[in-house]
Scaffold this motif. Structure first.
Motif, PDB file in Angstrom:
ATOM      1  N   ALA A 122       1.704  18.591  -4.933  1.00 17.69           N
ATOM      2  CA  ALA A 122       2.116  17.920  -3.702  1.00 17.69           C
ATOM      3  C   ALA A 122       1.841  16.434  -3.853  1.00 17.69           C
ATOM      4  O   ALA A 122       0.693  16.016  -4.018  1.00 17.69           O
ATOM      5  CB  ALA A 122       1.348  18.488  -2.514  1.00 17.69           C
ATOM      6  N   VAL A 123       2.903  15.637  -3.818  1.00 16.13           N
ATOM      7  CA  VAL A 123       2.782  14.184  -3.966  1.00 16.13           C
ATOM      8  C   VAL A 123       2.619  13.569  -2.584  1.00 16.13           C
ATOM      9  O   VAL A 123       3.417  13.836  -1.676  1.00 16.13           O
ATOM     10  CB  VAL A 123       4.010  13.598  -4.685  1.00 16.13           C
ATOM     11  N   ARG A 124       1.605  12.748  -2.441  1.00 19.88           N
ATOM     12  CA  ARG A 124       1.350  12.028  -1.198  1.00 19.88           C
ATOM     13  C   ARG A 124       1.201  10.548  -1.539  1.00 19.88           C
ATOM     14  O   ARG A 124       0.146  10.096  -1.982  1.00 19.88           O
ATOM     15  CB  ARG A 124       0.078  12.553  -0.524  1.00 19.88           C
ATOM     16  N   ALA A 125       2.277   9.801  -1.358  1.00 19.17           N
ATOM     17  CA  ALA A 125       2.292   8.383  -1.714  1.00 19.17           C
ATOM     18  C   ALA A 125       2.303   7.546  -0.447  1.00 19.17           C
ATOM     19  O   ALA A 125       3.344   7.362   0.189  1.00 19.17           O
ATOM     20  CB  ALA A 125       3.507   8.059  -2.582  1.00 19.17           C
ATOM     21  N   SER A 126       1.136   7.050  -0.080  1.00 20.65           N
ATOM     22  CA  SER A 126       1.036   6.212   1.111  1.00 20.65           C
ATOM     23  C   SER A 126       1.737   4.886   0.872  1.00 20.65           C
ATOM     24  O   SER A 126       1.486   4.191  -0.117  1.00 20.65           O
ATOM     25  CB  SER A 126      -0.449   5.977   1.442  1.00 20.65           C
ATOM     26  N   ASP A 127       2.651   4.527   1.784  1.00 27.27           N
ATOM     27  CA  ASP A 127       3.458   3.310   1.661  1.00 27.27           C
ATOM     28  C   ASP A 127       4.286   3.323   0.385  1.00 27.27           C
ATOM     29  O   ASP A 127       4.497   2.287  -0.256  1.00 27.27           O
ATOM     30  CB  ASP A 127       2.576   2.054   1.704  1.00 27.27           C
ATOM     31  N   GLY A 128       4.782   4.531   0.042  1.00 27.06           N
ATOM     32  CA  GLY A 128       5.615   4.656  -1.155  1.00 27.06           C
ATOM     33  C   GLY A 128       6.830   5.526  -0.916  1.00 27.06           C
ATOM     34  O   GLY A 128       6.985   6.579  -1.551  1.00 27.06           O
ATOM     35  N   PRO A 129       7.718   5.116   0.008  1.00 29.01           N
ATOM     36  CA  PRO A 129       8.910   5.935   0.264  1.00 29.01           C
ATOM     37  C   PRO A 129       9.971   5.760  -0.835  1.00 29.01           C
ATOM     38  O   PRO A 129      10.025   4.732  -1.515  1.00 29.01           O
ATOM     39  CB  PRO A 129       9.415   5.383   1.607  1.00 29.01           C
ATOM     40  N   ASN A 130      10.767   6.810  -1.015  1.00 29.21           N
ATOM     41  CA  ASN A 130      11.923   6.772  -1.913  1.00 29.21           C
ATOM     42  C   ASN A 130      11.545   6.361  -3.340  1.00 29.21           C
ATOM     43  O   ASN A 130      12.242   5.595  -3.981  1.00 29.21           O
ATOM     44  CB  ASN A 130      12.996   5.824  -1.355  1.00 29.21           C
ATOM     45  N   LEU A 131      10.448   6.930  -3.843  1.00 28.26           N
ATOM     46  CA  LEU A 131      10.029   6.659  -5.215  1.00 28.26           C
ATOM     47  C   LEU A 131      10.325   7.877  -6.092  1.00 28.26           C
ATOM     48  O   LEU A 131      10.053   9.016  -5.695  1.00 28.26           O
ATOM     49  CB  LEU A 131       8.539   6.338  -5.285  1.00 28.26           C
ATOM     50  N   PRO A 132      10.874   7.679  -7.285  1.00 29.30           N
ATOM     51  CA  PRO A 132      11.117   8.812  -8.180  1.00 29.30           C
ATOM     52  C   PRO A 132       9.818   9.319  -8.786  1.00 29.30           C
ATOM     53  O   PRO A 132       8.894   8.554  -9.070  1.00 29.30           O
ATOM     54  CB  PRO A 132      12.039   8.223  -9.248  1.00 29.30           C
ATOM     55  N   GLN A 193      -1.929  21.642  -6.417  1.00 28.22           N
ATOM     56  CA  GLN A 193      -2.771  20.468  -6.591  1.00 28.22           C
ATOM     57  C   GLN A 193      -2.079  19.273  -5.946  1.00 28.22           C
ATOM     58  O   GLN A 193      -0.881  19.328  -5.626  1.00 28.22           O
ATOM     59  CB  GLN A 193      -3.054  20.217  -8.076  1.00 28.22           C
ATOM     60  N   VAL A 194      -2.835  18.204  -5.763  1.00 32.77           N
ATOM     61  CA  VAL A 194      -2.338  17.047  -5.011  1.00 32.77           C
ATOM     62  C   VAL A 194      -2.364  15.799  -5.886  1.00 32.77           C
ATOM     63  O   VAL A 194      -3.341  15.537  -6.588  1.00 32.77           O
ATOM     64  CB  VAL A 194      -3.181  16.823  -3.733  1.00 32.77           C
ATOM     65  N   PHE A 195      -1.270  15.060  -5.839  1.00 33.38           N
ATOM     66  CA  PHE A 195      -1.166  13.740  -6.461  1.00 33.38           C
ATOM     67  C   PHE A 195      -1.123  12.736  -5.318  1.00 33.38           C
ATOM     68  O   PHE A 195      -0.099  12.543  -4.680  1.00 33.38           O
ATOM     69  CB  PHE A 195       0.095  13.670  -7.311  1.00 33.38           C
ATOM     70  N   GLU A 196      -2.266  12.136  -5.036  1.00 34.34           N
ATOM     71  CA  GLU A 196      -2.366  11.219  -3.900  1.00 34.34           C
ATOM     72  C   GLU A 196      -2.488   9.785  -4.396  1.00 34.34           C
ATOM     73  O   GLU A 196      -3.305   9.484  -5.271  1.00 34.34           O
ATOM     74  CB  GLU A 196      -3.570  11.575  -3.030  1.00 34.34           C
ATOM     75  N   MET A 197      -1.675   8.912  -3.845  1.00 35.71           N
ATOM     76  CA  MET A 197      -1.683   7.511  -4.247  1.00 35.71           C
ATOM     77  C   MET A 197      -1.480   6.623  -3.016  1.00 35.71           C
ATOM     78  O   MET A 197      -0.595   6.874  -2.199  1.00 35.71           O
ATOM     79  CB  MET A 197      -0.569   7.244  -5.268  1.00 35.71           C
ATOM     80  N   LYS A 198      -2.316   5.613  -2.921  1.00 38.51           N
ATOM     81  CA  LYS A 198      -2.202   4.654  -1.829  1.00 38.51           C
ATOM     82  C   LYS A 198      -1.727   3.324  -2.403  1.00 38.51           C
ATOM     83  O   LYS A 198      -2.412   2.688  -3.195  1.00 38.51           O
ATOM     84  CB  LYS A 198      -3.540   4.470  -1.118  1.00 38.51           C
ATOM     85  N   PHE A 199      -0.535   2.941  -2.011  1.00 32.39           N
ATOM     86  CA  PHE A 199       0.054   1.696  -2.512  1.00 32.39           C
ATOM     87  C   PHE A 199      -0.272   0.530  -1.579  1.00 32.39           C
ATOM     88  O   PHE A 199      -0.513   0.705  -0.382  1.00 32.39           O
ATOM     89  CB  PHE A 199       1.582   1.816  -2.626  1.00 32.39           C
ATOM     90  N   THR A 200      -0.268  -0.629  -2.174  1.00 33.86           N
ATOM     91  CA  THR A 200      -0.331  -1.872  -1.399  1.00 33.86           C
ATOM     92  C   THR A 200       0.853  -2.728  -1.816  1.00 33.86           C
ATOM     93  O   THR A 200       1.391  -2.582  -2.914  1.00 33.86           O
ATOM     94  CB  THR A 200      -1.638  -2.638  -1.674  1.00 33.86           C
ATOM     95  N   ARG A 201       1.242  -3.597  -0.925  1.00 35.75           N
ATOM     96  CA  ARG A 201       2.372  -4.479  -1.206  1.00 35.75           C
ATOM     97  C   ARG A 201       1.961  -5.930  -0.983  1.00 35.75           C
ATOM     98  O   ARG A 201       1.172  -6.228  -0.079  1.00 35.75           O
ATOM     99  CB  ARG A 201       3.581  -4.145  -0.318  1.00 35.75           C
ATOM    100  N   ASP A 202       2.471  -6.788  -1.837  1.00 35.60           N
ATOM    101  CA  ASP A 202       2.200  -8.223  -1.671  1.00 35.60           C
ATOM    102  C   ASP A 202       2.800  -8.687  -0.353  1.00 35.60           C
ATOM    103  O   ASP A 202       3.946  -8.350  -0.005  1.00 35.60           O
ATOM    104  CB  ASP A 202       2.809  -9.028  -2.828  1.00 35.60           C
ATOM    105  N   LYS A 203       2.013  -9.443   0.381  1.00 34.78           N
ATOM    106  CA  LYS A 203       2.524  -9.999   1.625  1.00 34.78           C
ATOM    107  C   LYS A 203       3.478 -11.147   1.308  1.00 34.78           C
ATOM    108  O   LYS A 203       3.246 -11.915   0.364  1.00 34.78           O
ATOM    109  CB  LYS A 203       1.376 -10.497   2.496  1.00 34.78           C
TER     110      LYS A 203
END
Length: 218
Positions: A122-132, A193-203
């Motif tokens: 289960a992929v959980r990508a915070s602030d990561g929409p539409n990512l392959p 299992q879980v693939f969790e990632m929290k992204f940040t973006r440059d302001k």
């Protein structure tokens, strides 16, 4: 008279010999061996050995009949060999000879563990929409608007798989970290299992316009 005496002695000798001979072997006792996988489904083609000799093989229903001989309460050991695609038990299977008068055969269970299982990540990508999501360089899933995706893989026990969240493209050049990866190992059972990632973006940079030049005051 002498001939008769010899004949009688011969008969007595034969009778005594028969009386002192080995006692008759006890009747065979039937036991059942039931082979199944982790999910409870029957496993056919499981072979049962005593030493190098094949003595039984399970049918499609996972059952095999085995006849044992010996004193009541005596314990025997057999080796079990599961068919291809399954892991065989390493320890011998002890079988005990129960009451021969019992109408219901004793049953022994054997577990054949599958060498292949399904792993769902289960992929959980915070602030990561539409990512392959890539596996072995091939896109196998894509995160939705919430950054979620699911990847299902069929692998052998202890195999490892690396998944990569792709952040290529101009639209993702300001996302961090770039192309994060995670490795997953297949246990000896189906797993999630879980693939969790929290992204940040440059302001975005704020560009301040210069103030217009005004009169100089002394």
């Amino acid at each position: 008279m002498r001939t008769t005496t010899i004949a009688l002695l011969g008969i007595l000798f034969v009778t005594a010999t028969a009386a002192c001979g080995e006692p008759p072997a006890p009747p065979a006792t039937a036991v059942l061996i039931r082979a199944q996988a982790e999910n409870g489904s029957p496993v056919g083609g499981v072979e049962v050995f005593t030493g190098p000799r094949l003595v039984a093989r399970t049918e499609a229903d996972g059952r095999a009949r085995l006849d044992v001989r010996g004193a009541e309460g005596e314990t025997f050991s057999v080796q079990v060999r599961c068919p291809s695609g399954f892991r065989s038990p390493t320890a011998p299977l002890p079988i005990r000879n129960f009451d021969v008068g019992s109408s219901t055969p004793a049953e022994y269970s054997v577990m054949c563990r599958s060498l292949r299982h399904t792993l769902v990540v289960a992929v959980r990508a915070s602030d990561g929409p539409n990512l392959p999501v890539f596996y072995l360089g091939k896109e196998v899933a894509r995160t939705d608007r919430s950054g979620s995706a699911h990847v299902s893989m069929d692998m052998e026990v202890h195999d490892r798989a690396q998944l990569v969240l792709g952040t290529g493209g101009k639209e993702n050049e300001k996302i961090h970290p770039q192309n994060p990866a995670a490795t997953f190992e297949m246990p000896d059972h189906d797993d999630i299992q879980v693939f969790e990632m929290k992204f940040t973006r440059d302001k975005p940079k704020v560009v301040r316009k210069p103030r217009p030049a005004g009169p100089v005051v002394f």
